[in-house]
Design a protein around this motif. Sequence first.
Motif, PDB file in Angstrom:
ATOM      1  N   THR A 169       0.832  -1.203   0.000  1.00  0.00           N
ATOM      2  CA  THR A 169       0.000   0.000   0.000  1.00  0.00           C
ATOM      3  C   THR A 169       0.865   1.251   0.000  1.00  0.00           C
ATOM      4  O   THR A 169       0.582   2.217  -0.720  1.00  0.00           O
ATOM      5  CB  THR A 169      -0.924   0.006   1.236  1.00  0.00           C
ATOM      6  OG1 THR A 169      -1.737  -1.174   1.212  1.00  0.00           O
ATOM      7  CG2 THR A 169      -1.819   1.231   1.242  1.00  0.00           C
TER       8      THR A 169
ATOM      9  N   TYR B 128       2.537   1.699  -3.424  1.00  0.00           N
ATOM     10  CA  TYR B 128       1.521   2.135  -4.388  1.00  0.00           C
ATOM     11  C   TYR B 128       1.220   3.618  -4.212  1.00  0.00           C
ATOM     12  O   TYR B 128       1.165   4.383  -5.186  1.00  0.00           O
ATOM     13  CB  TYR B 128       0.249   1.309  -4.206  1.00  0.00           C
ATOM     14  CG  TYR B 128      -0.941   1.849  -4.966  1.00  0.00           C
ATOM     15  CD1 TYR B 128      -1.082   1.604  -6.337  1.00  0.00           C
ATOM     16  CD2 TYR B 128      -1.923   2.603  -4.318  1.00  0.00           C
ATOM     17  CE1 TYR B 128      -2.169   2.102  -7.042  1.00  0.00           C
ATOM     18  CE2 TYR B 128      -3.004   3.103  -5.016  1.00  0.00           C
ATOM     19  CZ  TYR B 128      -3.122   2.851  -6.383  1.00  0.00           C
ATOM     20  OH  TYR B 128      -4.202   3.359  -7.078  1.00  0.00           O
ATOM     21  N   ARG B 129       1.031   4.024  -2.962  1.00  0.00           N
ATOM     22  CA  ARG B 129       0.686   5.429  -2.688  1.00  0.00           C
ATOM     23  C   ARG B 129       1.829   6.373  -3.070  1.00  0.00           C
ATOM     24  O   ARG B 129       1.607   7.524  -3.452  1.00  0.00           O
ATOM     25  CB  ARG B 129       0.350   5.595  -1.208  1.00  0.00           C
ATOM     26  CG  ARG B 129      -0.124   7.003  -0.833  1.00  0.00           C
ATOM     27  CD  ARG B 129      -1.429   7.332  -1.540  1.00  0.00           C
ATOM     28  NE  ARG B 129      -1.891   8.674  -1.222  1.00  0.00           N
ATOM     29  CZ  ARG B 129      -1.471   9.780  -1.845  1.00  0.00           C
ATOM     30  NH1 ARG B 129      -0.559   9.687  -2.814  1.00  0.00           N
ATOM     31  NH2 ARG B 129      -1.949  10.967  -1.522  1.00  0.00           N
TER      32      ARG B 129
ATOM     33  N   ASN C 126      -0.785  -2.526  -7.542  1.00  0.00           N
ATOM     34  CA  ASN C 126      -2.149  -2.121  -7.863  1.00  0.00           C
ATOM     35  C   ASN C 126      -3.035  -2.385  -6.648  1.00  0.00           C
ATOM     36  O   ASN C 126      -3.223  -3.530  -6.245  1.00  0.00           O
ATOM     37  CB  ASN C 126      -2.654  -2.893  -9.078  1.00  0.00           C
ATOM     38  CG  ASN C 126      -4.003  -2.398  -9.537  1.00  0.00           C
ATOM     39  OD1 ASN C 126      -4.397  -1.269  -9.232  1.00  0.00           O
ATOM     40  ND2 ASN C 126      -4.734  -3.229 -10.250  1.00  0.00           N
ATOM     41  N   ILE C 127      -3.536  -1.331  -6.036  1.00  0.00           N
ATOM     42  CA  ILE C 127      -4.343  -1.436  -4.823  1.00  0.00           C
ATOM     43  C   ILE C 127      -5.733  -0.859  -5.084  1.00  0.00           C
ATOM     44  O   ILE C 127      -5.883   0.154  -5.765  1.00  0.00           O
ATOM     45  CB  ILE C 127      -3.681  -0.665  -3.657  1.00  0.00           C
ATOM     46  CG1 ILE C 127      -2.246  -1.163  -3.423  1.00  0.00           C
ATOM     47  CG2 ILE C 127      -4.504  -0.794  -2.386  1.00  0.00           C
ATOM     48  CD1 ILE C 127      -2.144  -2.577  -2.935  1.00  0.00           C
ATOM     49  N   ASN C 128      -6.740  -1.514  -4.550  1.00  0.00           N
ATOM     50  CA  ASN C 128      -8.111  -1.022  -4.656  1.00  0.00           C
ATOM     51  C   ASN C 128      -8.311   0.143  -3.686  1.00  0.00           C
ATOM     52  O   ASN C 128      -8.368  -0.045  -2.467  1.00  0.00           O
ATOM     53  CB  ASN C 128      -9.092  -2.151  -4.345  1.00  0.00           C
ATOM     54  CG  ASN C 128     -10.537  -1.712  -4.484  1.00  0.00           C
ATOM     55  OD1 ASN C 128     -10.826  -0.563  -4.851  1.00  0.00           O
ATOM     56  ND2 ASN C 128     -11.461  -2.617  -4.203  1.00  0.00           N
ATOM     57  N   GLU C 129      -8.410   1.345  -4.216  1.00  0.00           N
ATOM     58  CA  GLU C 129      -8.513   2.534  -3.380  1.00  0.00           C
ATOM     59  C   GLU C 129      -9.864   2.665  -2.682  1.00  0.00           C
ATOM     60  O   GLU C 129     -10.037   3.516  -1.807  1.00  0.00           O
ATOM     61  CB  GLU C 129      -8.246   3.787  -4.216  1.00  0.00           C
ATOM     62  CG  GLU C 129      -6.840   3.845  -4.780  1.00  0.00           C
ATOM     63  CD  GLU C 129      -6.556   5.166  -5.478  1.00  0.00           C
ATOM     64  OE1 GLU C 129      -7.390   6.086  -5.354  1.00  0.00           O
ATOM     65  OE2 GLU C 129      -5.504   5.281  -6.142  1.00  0.00           O
ATOM     66  N   GLU C 130     -10.825   1.824  -3.062  1.00  0.00           N
ATOM     67  CA  GLU C 130     -12.144   1.884  -2.438  1.00  0.00           C
ATOM     68  C   GLU C 130     -12.223   1.064  -1.158  1.00  0.00           C
ATOM     69  O   GLU C 130     -13.188   1.174  -0.401  1.00  0.00           O
ATOM     70  CB  GLU C 130     -13.207   1.393  -3.431  1.00  0.00           C
ATOM     71  CG  GLU C 130     -13.310   2.245  -4.686  1.00  0.00           C
ATOM     72  CD  GLU C 130     -13.589   3.712  -4.369  1.00  0.00           C
ATOM     73  OE1 GLU C 130     -14.447   3.961  -3.492  1.00  0.00           O
ATOM     74  OE2 GLU C 130     -12.944   4.584  -4.967  1.00  0.00           O
ATOM     75  N   LYS C 131     -11.227   0.260  -0.911  1.00  0.00           N
ATOM     76  CA  LYS C 131     -11.234  -0.559   0.300  1.00  0.00           C
ATOM     77  C   LYS C 131     -11.069   0.320   1.532  1.00  0.00           C
ATOM     78  O   LYS C 131     -10.299   1.279   1.530  1.00  0.00           O
ATOM     79  CB  LYS C 131     -10.119  -1.601   0.253  1.00  0.00           C
ATOM     80  CG  LYS C 131     -10.333  -2.692  -0.773  1.00  0.00           C
ATOM     81  CD  LYS C 131      -9.181  -3.675  -0.791  1.00  0.00           C
ATOM     82  CE  LYS C 131      -9.073  -4.422   0.515  1.00  0.00           C
ATOM     83  NZ  LYS C 131      -8.033  -5.462   0.471  1.00  0.00           N
TER      84      LYS C 131
ATOM     85  N   TYR D 284      -7.505   0.679   2.820  1.00  0.00           N
ATOM     86  CA  TYR D 284      -6.650   1.614   2.072  1.00  0.00           C
ATOM     87  C   TYR D 284      -6.951   3.055   2.474  1.00  0.00           C
ATOM     88  O   TYR D 284      -6.028   3.855   2.693  1.00  0.00           O
ATOM     89  CB  TYR D 284      -6.853   1.458   0.567  1.00  0.00           C
ATOM     90  CG  TYR D 284      -6.086   2.507  -0.215  1.00  0.00           C
ATOM     91  CD1 TYR D 284      -4.733   2.333  -0.486  1.00  0.00           C
ATOM     92  CD2 TYR D 284      -6.710   3.689  -0.627  1.00  0.00           C
ATOM     93  CE1 TYR D 284      -4.009   3.307  -1.170  1.00  0.00           C
ATOM     94  CE2 TYR D 284      -5.987   4.666  -1.310  1.00  0.00           C
ATOM     95  CZ  TYR D 284      -4.650   4.470  -1.578  1.00  0.00           C
ATOM     96  OH  TYR D 284      -3.931   5.449  -2.236  1.00  0.00           O
ATOM     97  N   LYS D 285      -8.223   3.398   2.583  1.00  0.00           N
ATOM     98  CA  LYS D 285      -8.599   4.765   2.937  1.00  0.00           C
ATOM     99  C   LYS D 285      -8.059   5.151   4.317  1.00  0.00           C
ATOM    100  O   LYS D 285      -7.625   6.288   4.534  1.00  0.00           O
ATOM    101  CB  LYS D 285     -10.113   4.909   2.901  1.00  0.00           C
ATOM    102  CG  LYS D 285     -10.705   4.824   1.496  1.00  0.00           C
ATOM    103  CD  LYS D 285     -12.219   4.998   1.522  1.00  0.00           C
ATOM    104  CE  LYS D 285     -12.793   4.957   0.104  1.00  0.00           C
ATOM    105  NZ  LYS D 285     -14.270   5.107   0.095  1.00  0.00           N
TER     106      LYS D 285
END
Length: 275
Positions: free
Chosen positions: A191, A194-195, A202-207, A210-211
Amino acid sequence: MGDVNIDELGLSFVKVCLNNYWGNICFFGFFAACILWFFCRKKHSTNLFLIYTAFLFLTIYNPIFVKYIFSKLGSDKIYYRFFWLLPVSLLLGYCCINILDHTKSKLGYCVISIILVILVTLTGSPIKNIFKDLSIPENLYKVPDSLLEICDIIHRDSKEENPKIVAPDVTVHMLIRQYDPSLQLTLDRDTLLYRLGNPNFNINEEKASYKTQDAIMEVIYYNDTTQTDSFLDAIEKTETDYIVLFDSSPVNDFLQKNGFINIGGCEGYVVYQTP
Protein backbone atom coordinates in the motif's frame (compact mmCIF):
# COMPACT_ATOMS: atom_id res chain seq x y z
CA MET A 1 12.04 -6.97 -12.81
CA GLY A 2 8.83 -5.14 -12.08
CA ASP A 3 8.49 -3.85 -15.66
CA VAL A 4 8.03 -7.29 -17.23
CA ASN A 5 4.63 -8.77 -17.93
CA ILE A 6 3.81 -12.25 -19.21
CA ASP A 7 0.65 -11.12 -21.01
CA GLU A 8 2.54 -8.45 -22.96
CA LEU A 9 5.73 -10.39 -23.71
CA GLY A 10 4.23 -13.83 -24.29
CA LEU A 11 6.80 -16.47 -25.25
CA SER A 12 9.65 -13.93 -25.06
CA PHE A 13 8.99 -13.33 -21.33
CA VAL A 14 11.62 -15.82 -20.15
CA LYS A 15 14.28 -14.42 -22.50
CA VAL A 16 13.61 -10.83 -21.40
CA CYS A 17 13.75 -11.83 -17.72
CA LEU A 18 17.00 -13.69 -18.30
CA ASN A 19 18.58 -10.68 -20.04
CA ASN A 20 17.41 -8.32 -17.30
CA TYR A 21 18.64 -10.64 -14.56
CA TRP A 22 22.18 -11.10 -15.87
CA GLY A 23 22.60 -7.65 -17.41
CA ASN A 24 26.19 -7.15 -18.59
CA ILE A 25 27.61 -10.05 -16.59
CA CYS A 26 28.89 -12.88 -18.82
CA PHE A 27 28.56 -15.68 -16.27
CA PHE A 28 25.48 -17.22 -17.85
CA GLY A 29 27.40 -17.55 -21.13
CA PHE A 30 30.25 -19.21 -19.22
CA PHE A 31 27.73 -21.48 -17.54
CA ALA A 32 26.38 -22.60 -20.92
CA ALA A 33 29.95 -23.18 -22.12
CA CYS A 34 30.67 -25.31 -19.04
CA ILE A 35 27.57 -27.40 -19.69
CA LEU A 36 28.75 -27.98 -23.27
CA TRP A 37 32.29 -28.73 -22.08
CA PHE A 38 31.18 -31.45 -19.67
CA PHE A 39 28.59 -32.82 -22.10
CA CYS A 40 31.21 -33.27 -24.84
CA ARG A 41 33.67 -34.85 -22.41
CA LYS A 42 30.95 -37.23 -21.17
CA LYS A 43 32.12 -36.70 -17.60
CA HIS A 44 29.92 -38.84 -15.34
CA SER A 45 30.56 -36.77 -12.22
CA THR A 46 28.65 -33.87 -13.80
CA ASN A 47 25.57 -35.86 -14.79
CA LEU A 48 23.66 -34.43 -11.85
CA PHE A 49 24.39 -30.87 -13.05
CA LEU A 50 23.33 -31.73 -16.60
CA ILE A 51 20.11 -33.51 -15.59
CA TYR A 52 19.18 -30.79 -13.11
CA THR A 53 19.79 -28.01 -15.64
CA ALA A 54 17.88 -29.87 -18.37
CA PHE A 55 14.94 -30.30 -15.98
CA LEU A 56 14.89 -26.55 -15.24
CA PHE A 57 14.83 -25.64 -18.93
CA LEU A 58 12.07 -28.15 -19.63
CA THR A 59 9.88 -26.75 -16.84
CA ILE A 60 10.18 -23.30 -15.21
CA TYR A 61 12.44 -21.89 -17.96
CA ASN A 62 10.26 -23.31 -20.72
CA PRO A 63 8.49 -20.35 -22.43
CA ILE A 64 5.43 -22.46 -23.22
CA PHE A 65 5.15 -23.73 -19.64
CA VAL A 66 5.58 -20.20 -18.29
CA LYS A 67 3.05 -18.62 -20.67
CA TYR A 68 0.25 -21.13 -20.19
CA ILE A 69 0.78 -22.43 -16.65
CA PHE A 70 2.97 -20.11 -14.58
CA SER A 71 1.07 -17.06 -15.84
CA LYS A 72 -2.01 -18.33 -13.95
CA LEU A 73 -0.18 -17.65 -10.67
CA GLY A 74 0.11 -13.93 -11.36
CA SER A 75 3.70 -13.76 -10.12
CA ASP A 76 5.39 -11.99 -13.02
CA LYS A 77 7.35 -9.63 -10.78
CA ILE A 78 9.15 -12.37 -8.85
CA TYR A 79 9.78 -14.80 -11.70
CA TYR A 80 13.43 -13.73 -11.94
CA ARG A 81 14.05 -15.44 -8.57
CA PHE A 82 13.83 -18.79 -10.34
CA PHE A 83 17.20 -17.97 -11.91
CA TRP A 84 18.70 -18.41 -8.46
CA LEU A 85 18.11 -22.14 -8.97
CA LEU A 86 20.75 -22.28 -11.71
CA PRO A 87 23.99 -23.74 -10.23
CA VAL A 88 26.09 -21.16 -12.06
CA SER A 89 28.68 -20.53 -9.34
CA LEU A 90 29.06 -24.23 -8.53
CA LEU A 91 29.53 -25.29 -12.12
CA LEU A 92 31.90 -22.42 -12.97
CA GLY A 93 34.08 -23.27 -9.99
CA TYR A 94 34.04 -26.97 -10.80
CA CYS A 95 34.85 -26.32 -14.44
CA CYS A 96 37.83 -24.12 -13.54
CA ILE A 97 39.20 -26.85 -11.26
CA ASN A 98 38.61 -29.44 -13.97
CA ILE A 99 40.54 -27.36 -16.49
CA LEU A 100 43.45 -26.98 -14.07
CA ASP A 101 43.44 -30.73 -13.35
CA HIS A 102 44.17 -31.35 -17.02
CA THR A 103 47.17 -29.01 -16.99
CA LYS A 104 50.40 -31.00 -17.04
CA SER A 105 53.14 -28.48 -16.17
CA LYS A 106 53.43 -26.22 -13.13
CA LEU A 107 54.06 -23.21 -15.38
CA GLY A 108 50.91 -23.95 -17.37
CA TYR A 109 48.99 -24.40 -14.12
CA CYS A 110 50.05 -20.95 -12.88
CA VAL A 111 49.39 -19.23 -16.21
CA ILE A 112 45.93 -20.76 -16.62
CA SER A 113 45.06 -19.97 -12.99
CA ILE A 114 45.94 -16.30 -13.55
CA ILE A 115 43.96 -16.21 -16.81
CA LEU A 116 40.88 -17.73 -15.14
CA VAL A 117 41.07 -15.31 -12.20
CA ILE A 118 41.39 -12.31 -14.53
CA LEU A 119 38.56 -13.60 -16.73
CA VAL A 120 36.16 -14.06 -13.83
CA THR A 121 37.16 -10.72 -12.29
CA LEU A 122 36.82 -8.61 -15.42
CA THR A 123 33.52 -10.14 -16.54
CA GLY A 124 31.82 -9.78 -13.16
CA SER A 125 30.55 -6.24 -12.81
CA PRO A 126 30.08 -6.52 -9.01
CA ILE A 127 33.83 -7.19 -8.77
CA LYS A 128 34.69 -4.27 -11.06
CA ASN A 129 32.55 -1.91 -9.00
CA ILE A 130 33.50 -3.19 -5.56
CA PHE A 131 35.73 -0.23 -4.65
CA LYS A 132 33.26 2.28 -6.05
CA ASP A 133 30.26 0.79 -4.27
CA LEU A 134 32.01 -0.32 -1.09
CA SER A 135 30.49 1.21 2.03
CA ILE A 136 31.42 0.28 5.57
CA PRO A 137 28.36 -0.40 7.75
CA GLU A 138 27.88 1.75 10.85
CA ASN A 139 27.34 -1.27 13.09
CA LEU A 140 27.19 -5.06 13.17
CA TYR A 141 23.52 -5.03 12.18
CA LYS A 142 24.35 -3.15 8.94
CA VAL A 143 21.61 -0.59 9.46
CA PRO A 144 21.95 3.14 10.30
CA ASP A 145 22.79 3.86 13.94
CA SER A 146 19.80 6.18 14.11
CA LEU A 147 17.49 3.24 13.42
CA LEU A 148 18.88 1.37 16.42
CA GLU A 149 18.29 4.44 18.56
CA ILE A 150 14.70 4.78 17.32
CA CYS A 151 13.96 1.19 18.34
CA ASP A 152 15.57 1.71 21.76
CA ILE A 153 13.48 4.85 22.37
CA ILE A 154 10.27 3.03 21.51
CA HIS A 155 10.99 -0.02 23.65
CA ARG A 156 12.06 2.07 26.64
CA ASP A 157 8.72 3.88 26.51
CA SER A 158 6.37 1.10 25.45
CA LYS A 159 4.68 -1.29 27.84
CA GLU A 160 3.59 -3.48 24.95
CA GLU A 161 5.64 -6.33 23.53
CA ASN A 162 4.75 -5.48 19.93
CA PRO A 163 4.10 -1.75 19.58
CA LYS A 164 2.74 -0.54 16.25
CA ILE A 165 4.52 2.32 14.50
CA VAL A 166 4.47 4.56 11.45
CA ALA A 167 7.87 5.16 9.83
CA PRO A 168 8.82 8.49 8.21
CA ASP A 169 10.01 7.11 4.88
CA VAL A 170 10.37 3.94 2.85
CA THR A 171 13.96 3.28 3.97
CA VAL A 172 13.10 3.21 7.67
CA HIS A 173 9.88 1.33 6.89
CA MET A 174 11.80 -1.44 5.10
CA LEU A 175 14.76 -1.66 7.49
CA ILE A 176 13.17 -1.36 10.90
CA ARG A 177 11.57 -4.80 10.98
CA GLN A 178 14.72 -6.40 9.58
CA TYR A 179 16.49 -5.20 12.70
CA ASP A 180 13.60 -5.44 15.16
CA PRO A 181 10.78 -7.80 14.11
CA SER A 182 8.96 -7.17 17.39
CA LEU A 183 7.77 -3.85 15.97
CA GLN A 184 4.59 -3.85 13.89
CA LEU A 185 4.05 -1.50 10.98
CA THR A 186 0.76 0.34 10.58
CA LEU A 187 1.22 0.79 6.83
CA ASP A 188 1.30 -2.23 4.53
CA ARG A 189 4.38 -2.35 2.35
CA ASP A 190 2.48 -2.72 -0.93
CA THR A 191 0.00 0.00 0.00
CA LEU A 192 2.81 2.39 0.86
CA LEU A 193 4.71 1.74 -2.37
CA TYR A 194 1.52 2.14 -4.39
CA ARG A 195 0.69 5.43 -2.69
CA LEU A 196 4.21 6.70 -3.37
CA GLY A 197 3.69 6.09 -7.08
CA ASN A 198 5.35 2.73 -7.71
CA PRO A 199 3.72 1.43 -10.93
CA ASN A 200 4.34 -2.21 -10.02
CA PHE A 201 1.60 -2.28 -7.40
CA ASN A 202 -2.15 -2.12 -7.86
CA ILE A 203 -4.34 -1.44 -4.82
CA ASN A 204 -8.11 -1.02 -4.66
CA GLU A 205 -8.51 2.53 -3.38
CA GLU A 206 -12.14 1.88 -2.44
CA LYS A 207 -11.23 -0.56 0.30
CA ALA A 208 -11.72 0.77 3.82
CA SER A 209 -8.26 -0.41 4.86
CA TYR A 210 -6.65 1.61 2.07
CA LYS A 211 -8.60 4.76 2.94
CA THR A 212 -7.56 4.45 6.58
CA GLN A 213 -3.89 4.07 5.72
CA ASP A 214 -4.12 6.81 3.10
CA ALA A 215 -5.32 9.27 5.75
CA ILE A 216 -2.10 8.60 7.68
CA MET A 217 0.14 8.78 4.61
CA GLU A 218 -1.36 12.13 3.59
CA VAL A 219 -0.02 13.62 6.81
CA ILE A 220 3.25 11.75 7.36
CA TYR A 221 4.41 11.46 3.75
CA TYR A 222 2.76 14.45 2.08
CA ASN A 223 2.55 16.95 4.96
CA ASP A 224 -1.17 17.54 4.36
CA THR A 225 -2.66 18.46 7.74
CA THR A 226 -6.01 19.74 6.49
CA GLN A 227 -7.91 16.53 7.31
CA THR A 228 -7.18 16.35 11.02
CA ASP A 229 -10.22 14.31 12.01
CA SER A 230 -9.57 11.65 9.34
CA PHE A 231 -5.95 11.36 10.46
CA LEU A 232 -6.74 11.03 14.15
CA ASP A 233 -9.51 8.56 13.40
CA ALA A 234 -7.10 6.47 11.31
CA ILE A 235 -4.50 6.46 14.09
CA GLU A 236 -7.17 5.20 16.50
CA LYS A 237 -8.58 2.57 14.10
CA THR A 238 -5.15 1.14 13.33
CA GLU A 239 -4.16 1.20 17.02
CA THR A 240 -0.92 2.93 16.16
CA ASP A 241 1.31 3.49 19.21
CA TYR A 242 4.19 5.57 17.82
CA ILE A 243 5.00 7.83 14.91
CA VAL A 244 8.56 8.47 13.78
CA LEU A 245 9.16 11.76 11.96
CA PHE A 246 12.10 13.63 10.50
CA ASP A 247 13.06 16.38 12.91
CA SER A 248 12.77 18.87 10.02
CA SER A 249 9.23 17.80 9.08
CA PRO A 250 6.57 20.56 9.17
CA VAL A 251 4.21 17.97 10.67
CA ASN A 252 6.01 18.09 14.05
CA ASP A 253 4.03 21.11 15.25
CA PHE A 254 0.79 19.55 14.00
CA LEU A 255 1.35 16.38 16.02
CA GLN A 256 2.21 18.26 19.21
CA LYS A 257 -0.91 20.44 18.88
CA ASN A 258 -3.03 17.29 18.64
CA GLY A 259 -1.72 15.60 21.75
CA PHE A 260 1.13 13.49 20.39
CA ILE A 261 3.93 13.29 22.96
CA ASN A 262 7.59 13.73 21.99
CA ILE A 263 9.33 10.87 23.83
CA GLY A 264 12.78 11.41 22.39
CA GLY A 265 14.82 11.67 19.26
CA CYS A 266 18.14 10.98 17.63
CA GLU A 267 20.09 12.34 14.71
CA GLY A 268 17.49 13.42 12.15
CA TYR A 269 14.43 11.84 13.80
CA VAL A 270 11.80 12.47 16.46
CA VAL A 271 9.59 9.77 18.04
CA TYR A 272 6.03 10.56 19.12
CA GLN A 273 3.68 8.55 21.30
CA THR A 274 0.11 8.68 20.04
CA PRO A 275 -2.65 10.12 22.28
